[in-house]
Each structure stands twice: as C-alpha cells, then as structure tokens.
Write a protein that holds these residues in place. Structure first.
Motif, PDB file in Angstrom:
ATOM      1  N   VAL A   1       0.848  -1.188   0.000  1.00  0.00           N
ATOM      2  CA  VAL A   1       0.000   0.000   0.000  1.00  0.00           C
ATOM      3  C   VAL A   1       0.887   1.242   0.000  1.00  0.00           C
ATOM      4  O   VAL A   1       1.846   1.332   0.774  1.00  0.00           O
ATOM      5  CB  VAL A   1      -0.925   0.028   1.239  1.00  0.00           C
ATOM      6  CG1 VAL A   1      -1.710   1.335   1.309  1.00  0.00           C
ATOM      7  CG2 VAL A   1      -1.887  -1.153   1.223  1.00  0.00           C
ATOM      8  N   MET A   2       0.568   2.172  -0.898  1.00  0.00           N
ATOM      9  CA  MET A   2       1.344   3.407  -0.981  1.00  0.00           C
ATOM     10  C   MET A   2       1.089   4.242   0.285  1.00  0.00           C
ATOM     11  O   MET A   2      -0.057   4.458   0.667  1.00  0.00           O
ATOM     12  CB  MET A   2       0.904   4.200  -2.208  1.00  0.00           C
ATOM     13  CG  MET A   2       1.757   5.412  -2.478  1.00  0.00           C
ATOM     14  SD  MET A   2       1.080   6.404  -3.845  1.00  0.00           S
ATOM     15  CE  MET A   2       1.464   5.372  -5.257  1.00  0.00           C
ATOM     16  N   SER A   3       2.179   4.662   0.916  1.00  0.00           N
ATOM     17  CA  SER A   3       2.026   5.462   2.132  1.00  0.00           C
ATOM     18  C   SER A   3       2.769   6.782   1.958  1.00  0.00           C
ATOM     19  O   SER A   3       3.659   6.897   1.118  1.00  0.00           O
ATOM     20  CB  SER A   3       2.607   4.717   3.322  1.00  0.00           C
ATOM     21  OG  SER A   3       3.998   4.589   3.165  1.00  0.00           O
ATOM     22  N   LYS A   4       2.386   7.765   2.760  1.00  0.00           N
ATOM     23  CA  LYS A   4       3.092   9.048   2.690  1.00  0.00           C
ATOM     24  C   LYS A   4       4.560   8.871   3.042  1.00  0.00           C
ATOM     25  O   LYS A   4       5.439   9.484   2.461  1.00  0.00           O
ATOM     26  CB  LYS A   4       2.452  10.064   3.632  1.00  0.00           C
ATOM     27  CG  LYS A   4       1.144  10.621   3.089  1.00  0.00           C
ATOM     28  CD  LYS A   4       0.657  11.791   3.897  1.00  0.00           C
ATOM     29  CE  LYS A   4      -0.636  12.324   3.290  1.00  0.00           C
ATOM     30  NZ  LYS A   4      -1.220  13.426   4.078  1.00  0.00           N
ATOM     31  N   SER A   5       4.842   7.977   3.987  1.00  0.00           N
ATOM     32  CA  SER A   5       6.241   7.782   4.380  1.00  0.00           C
ATOM     33  C   SER A   5       7.042   7.175   3.227  1.00  0.00           C
ATOM     34  O   SER A   5       8.228   7.459   3.068  1.00  0.00           O
ATOM     35  CB  SER A   5       6.326   6.882   5.603  1.00  0.00           C
ATOM     36  OG  SER A   5       5.898   5.570   5.281  1.00  0.00           O
ATOM     37  N   PHE A   6       6.384   6.355   2.376  1.00  0.00           N
ATOM     38  CA  PHE A   6       7.082   5.792   1.227  1.00  0.00           C
ATOM     39  C   PHE A   6       7.483   6.920   0.282  1.00  0.00           C
ATOM     40  O   PHE A   6       8.623   6.998  -0.170  1.00  0.00           O
ATOM     41  CB  PHE A   6       6.177   4.785   0.499  1.00  0.00           C
ATOM     42  CG  PHE A   6       6.836   4.128  -0.673  1.00  0.00           C
ATOM     43  CD1 PHE A   6       7.613   2.991  -0.502  1.00  0.00           C
ATOM     44  CD2 PHE A   6       6.720   4.644  -1.957  1.00  0.00           C
ATOM     45  CE1 PHE A   6       8.243   2.388  -1.578  1.00  0.00           C
ATOM     46  CE2 PHE A   6       7.353   4.050  -3.037  1.00  0.00           C
ATOM     47  CZ  PHE A   6       8.114   2.907  -2.837  1.00  0.00           C
ATOM     48  N   ILE A   7       6.545   7.782  -0.001  1.00  0.00           N
ATOM     49  CA  ILE A   7       6.817   8.888  -0.922  1.00  0.00           C
ATOM     50  C   ILE A   7       7.910   9.800  -0.370  1.00  0.00           C
ATOM     51  O   ILE A   7       8.766  10.280  -1.107  1.00  0.00           O
ATOM     52  CB  ILE A   7       5.525   9.721  -1.157  1.00  0.00           C
ATOM     53  CG1 ILE A   7       4.452   8.846  -1.776  1.00  0.00           C
ATOM     54  CG2 ILE A   7       5.808  10.929  -2.041  1.00  0.00           C
ATOM     55  CD1 ILE A   7       4.850   8.183  -3.057  1.00  0.00           C
TER      56      ILE A   7
ATOM     57  N   ALA B   1       5.514   7.464 -12.398  1.00  0.00           N
ATOM     58  CA  ALA B   1       4.856   6.504 -11.488  1.00  0.00           C
ATOM     59  C   ALA B   1       3.697   7.269 -10.860  1.00  0.00           C
ATOM     60  O   ALA B   1       2.535   7.047 -11.177  1.00  0.00           O
ATOM     61  CB  ALA B   1       5.830   6.008 -10.436  1.00  0.00           C
ATOM     62  N   ILE B   2       4.031   8.158  -9.949  1.00  0.00           N
ATOM     63  CA  ILE B   2       3.115   9.223  -9.539  1.00  0.00           C
ATOM     64  C   ILE B   2       3.870  10.519  -9.819  1.00  0.00           C
ATOM     65  O   ILE B   2       5.102  10.500  -9.920  1.00  0.00           O
ATOM     66  CB  ILE B   2       2.667   9.100  -8.060  1.00  0.00           C
ATOM     67  CG1 ILE B   2       3.876   9.159  -7.128  1.00  0.00           C
ATOM     68  CG2 ILE B   2       1.880   7.823  -7.839  1.00  0.00           C
ATOM     69  CD1 ILE B   2       3.482   9.311  -5.676  1.00  0.00           C
ATOM     70  N   PRO B   3       3.168  11.627 -10.000  1.00  0.00           N
ATOM     71  CA  PRO B   3       3.870  12.845 -10.419  1.00  0.00           C
ATOM     72  C   PRO B   3       5.103  13.135  -9.550  1.00  0.00           C
ATOM     73  O   PRO B   3       5.024  13.106  -8.316  1.00  0.00           O
ATOM     74  CB  PRO B   3       2.792  13.930 -10.294  1.00  0.00           C
ATOM     75  CG  PRO B   3       1.523  13.180 -10.598  1.00  0.00           C
ATOM     76  CD  PRO B   3       1.710  11.839  -9.938  1.00  0.00           C
ATOM     77  N   GLY B   4       6.231  13.356 -10.216  1.00  0.00           N
ATOM     78  CA  GLY B   4       7.490  13.640  -9.519  1.00  0.00           C
ATOM     79  C   GLY B   4       8.416  12.442  -9.403  1.00  0.00           C
ATOM     80  O   GLY B   4       9.587  12.606  -9.058  1.00  0.00           O
ATOM     81  N   PHE B   5       7.895  11.240  -9.720  1.00  0.00           N
ATOM     82  CA  PHE B   5       8.692  10.026  -9.553  1.00  0.00           C
ATOM     83  C   PHE B   5       8.669   9.168 -10.822  1.00  0.00           C
ATOM     84  O   PHE B   5       7.662   9.117 -11.535  1.00  0.00           O
ATOM     85  CB  PHE B   5       8.197   9.229  -8.343  1.00  0.00           C
ATOM     86  CG  PHE B   5       8.319  10.001  -7.064  1.00  0.00           C
ATOM     87  CD1 PHE B   5       9.547  10.105  -6.421  1.00  0.00           C
ATOM     88  CD2 PHE B   5       7.226  10.663  -6.522  1.00  0.00           C
ATOM     89  CE1 PHE B   5       9.681  10.841  -5.252  1.00  0.00           C
ATOM     90  CE2 PHE B   5       7.345  11.406  -5.350  1.00  0.00           C
ATOM     91  CZ  PHE B   5       8.582  11.495  -4.718  1.00  0.00           C
ATOM     92  N   VAL B   6       9.798   8.484 -11.055  1.00  0.00           N
ATOM     93  CA  VAL B   6       9.976   7.702 -12.285  1.00  0.00           C
ATOM     94  C   VAL B   6       9.213   6.381 -12.205  1.00  0.00           C
ATOM     95  O   VAL B   6       9.220   5.706 -11.165  1.00  0.00           O
ATOM     96  CB  VAL B   6      11.481   7.425 -12.532  1.00  0.00           C
ATOM     97  CG1 VAL B   6      11.679   6.540 -13.758  1.00  0.00           C
ATOM     98  CG2 VAL B   6      12.245   8.737 -12.694  1.00  0.00           C
TER      99      VAL B   6
ATOM    100  N   PRO C   1      13.312   9.971  -7.994  1.00  0.00           N
ATOM    101  CA  PRO C   1      12.880  11.317  -8.405  1.00  0.00           C
ATOM    102  C   PRO C   1      13.034  11.535  -9.910  1.00  0.00           C
ATOM    103  O   PRO C   1      13.985  11.042 -10.519  1.00  0.00           O
ATOM    104  CB  PRO C   1      13.812  12.243  -7.621  1.00  0.00           C
ATOM    105  CG  PRO C   1      15.005  11.394  -7.273  1.00  0.00           C
ATOM    106  CD  PRO C   1      14.499   9.997  -7.128  1.00  0.00           C
ATOM    107  N   GLN C   2      12.100  12.252 -10.484  1.00  0.00           N
ATOM    108  CA  GLN C   2      12.222  12.616 -11.904  1.00  0.00           C
ATOM    109  C   GLN C   2      13.199  13.782 -12.050  1.00  0.00           C
ATOM    110  O   GLN C   2      13.538  14.458 -11.077  1.00  0.00           O
ATOM    111  CB  GLN C   2      10.854  12.995 -12.465  1.00  0.00           C
ATOM    112  CG  GLN C   2       9.988  11.772 -12.753  1.00  0.00           C
ATOM    113  CD  GLN C   2       8.821  12.102 -13.675  1.00  0.00           C
ATOM    114  OE1 GLN C   2       8.122  13.065 -13.448  1.00  0.00           O
ATOM    115  NE2 GLN C   2       8.616  11.293 -14.698  1.00  0.00           N
ATOM    116  N   GLY C   3      13.648  13.998 -13.305  1.00  0.00           N
ATOM    117  CA  GLY C   3      14.522  15.129 -13.597  1.00  0.00           C
ATOM    118  C   GLY C   3      15.967  14.900 -13.218  1.00  0.00           C
ATOM    119  O   GLY C   3      16.772  15.838 -13.190  1.00  0.00           O
TER     120      GLY C   3
END
Lengths: 179, 179
Positions: free
Chosen positions: A171-177, B73-78, B130-132
């Motif tokens: 599950v995607m979590s804020k801590s993962f991001i 993947a999600i905005p900002g990430f590859v 991270p992208q970029g």
C-alpha cells in the motif's frame, strides 16, 4: 434442461460481449484518484502511457493489452521491458482489487480504491512474444501482510504462455513517498 | 612528483570529458548488428526507444540515462517499468560486454558483439526515484554457463540508491527465436 441451456447461452453472449469491448468492464484503474492516475503503465490520465486495465474474472485478475509496434525486442517480437511493465501494473492493480474487495468494494461502486506501489518485480521470460497479438495477464493474489500482497502472474499471447511474473505490492504510504 | 601530478590532471580531464559527453564513449549497443538494433530499450535504430548505452568502467559496467518526463509513477517520480527496462537492457548489454571481452574484443574495435536475451529479470525497488535526475546503472557480471551470464545491478539517482536488479541473460540463438 432448457433453463440450463438458456443460462449457458447467456454466459456465452456475455463472454463474447466482454471480448468485443473490454472497456465496458469496470477496471480498478478507472477508479484511482486523479492524483494517482498518471502512471505510464496504468494511469488513465497519462496520454502517452500504455493504459493497463485490471479487473476480476471469477477469483483471478485479468488485464488485456495490445502492445504498440514500437515496443520491439527484435523485429517481430515484443520488448521484454514492455512485458515487465505490463506485469508490474497488473500486479499493483491486482493487489488494489484484492484489498478493495476485502474492504467490501468492487470497481465501479463509487469508492476510491487503495493505491499500491511495487516493492519487487520478478519476470521469467519463457519464450519470445510475437508482436501483433493481444496479451493477457492472469493473476492470483495472496495477502502476505495487511498492507502487502503477492501476485503470481501468467502472461499469454493467444494460447502461447510467454512469461511468468511475481509482484510484491505494498500500500502506498506518505512515508514511502517521503523516502 | 610533477609527473604524478600531470597524470592525475590528465585522468581528471578525461573524467570531465567523459562526463560532458557520454556519447563519445564506445558502448556495446553501438556495435550490435543492424538486425538486432531495434530494441525499444537499447536499439540505436529505434527512434521511439530509450537508447540505453552500456560500457566498461574498470571491471564494472555502466549505463547512464535521463528518463523522459512521460515515464511517471506518480507525479514527480519515475515509473517502475522504466527502471525495469533500464535494468533489463543494462543486463543484456553487460553480458554482451563480458562475452565480447572474453572473446578478445572491446566496443569500437570493429567486431560485432554477441547479442543476448533476458531469461529472467528481478527488480527490488528500494525507494521512489525522483524525476529530472540522470540515472546510473552499475553492473557486476558473472559467467554462470558459457552462454549464460548473471548481472547484479545497482541503480542510482544522483547519490540516491533507488533500486537493485538481477538479470540472467542468455546468448540469443536461432532456436530461441524459433521457440
């Protein structure tokens, strides 16, 4: 007996209809929140992506896709990285379907499903995958932790079994991001 | 002492030059035969592909790549499938470098290198990428059979270690293509 025959005919008609227009089936990715719908593999909002769409077929998960001709391995065969991407997003989609169902929901019921990320991806390439053929991924989902699912995946090109995959999705979590 | 300083300056200048224009380095994919140069991941003839280029750095193999912004993947990430593709082609390229060297050749010496296919691919995603940022894959190659190599791969985004991969690559054979 007539009633049984009638049921079989109805099931067959539904299967034909389903085969004719997969887009009529509710896929889990259709319900991802807009913020999480940009994935190159399965985001409905990414115009340049490949748009994997994953749904239940009985207790298995299914995605169908027609690879663009640019995804070449060698001429005539589909690029392995495309298959890896297909398996990856089929895996996260399958995990999302499973947790959504566990929470009492199905795609199309108006509830936003949980979004998963891939912890690990494994692909065994069994034989070259011909181009110009629709690919089908079939998944079996197993909960290995309340927030982690293992998805065992088989990929077929028509009746040719071309690859096996395993995705561990969390599950995607804020801590993962936030790393 | 002056001579040693001079050597260090020359090495530093070479490293800067190398960093400024990776395309000046002979990569194994530059020498693939035209028939096998259409891969979406590493084919120099596939205009729509991502053009992974792999070369020796001492006894390790290296590929650098700048992911296009569409690989989200999600905005900002590859996108993880992009990383899987990068690892896949870095793996086959590394195996080709290794067998080519074993056969007494180096990229750019005018000899066509052997072409590999992926038997299996494994990726552990360690953290969001991270992208970029330019990505670097570093590989260690091990021969596990005269026609099969294992490549252990680490992927970095700047100094961030974002993924580990393992590719089992096998020499492409006519029997493989004919399935």
């Amino acid at each position: 007996m007539t009633s049984k025959l009638f049921s079989i005919v109805i099931i067959l008609i539904r299967k034909v209809e389903r085969g004719m227009d997969q887009n009529q089936i509710n896929a889990i990715q259709d319900d991802y929140s807009d913020d999480f719908a940009w994935c190159y593999g399965c985001g409905r909002l990414n115009d340049e992506g490949i748009h994997v769409r994953t749904y239940w077929e009985d207790d298995q998960t299914v995605s169908l896709i027609q690879p663009d001709q640019k995804y070449i391995a060698i001429p005539g065969f589909v690029y392995g990285g495309f298959l890896a991407s297909f398996i990856d997003c089929h895996g996260t989609g399958s995990a999302s379907l499973a947790l959504h169902r566990k929470n009492g929901h199905e795609p199309g019921d108006g509830t936003t499903p949980p979004r998963f990320v891939t912890a690990s991806l494994h692909v065994d390439f069994l034989r070259p995958t011909p181009q110009g053929v629709q690919l089908k991924a079939v998944g079996k989902v197993e909960e290995i932790h309340p927030k982690k699912f293992k998805v065992e995946i088989q990929v077929f090109a028509n009746n040719l079994h071309v690859a096996n995959g395993e995705v561990i999705a969390a599950v995607m979590s804020k801590s993962f991001i936030n790393g």
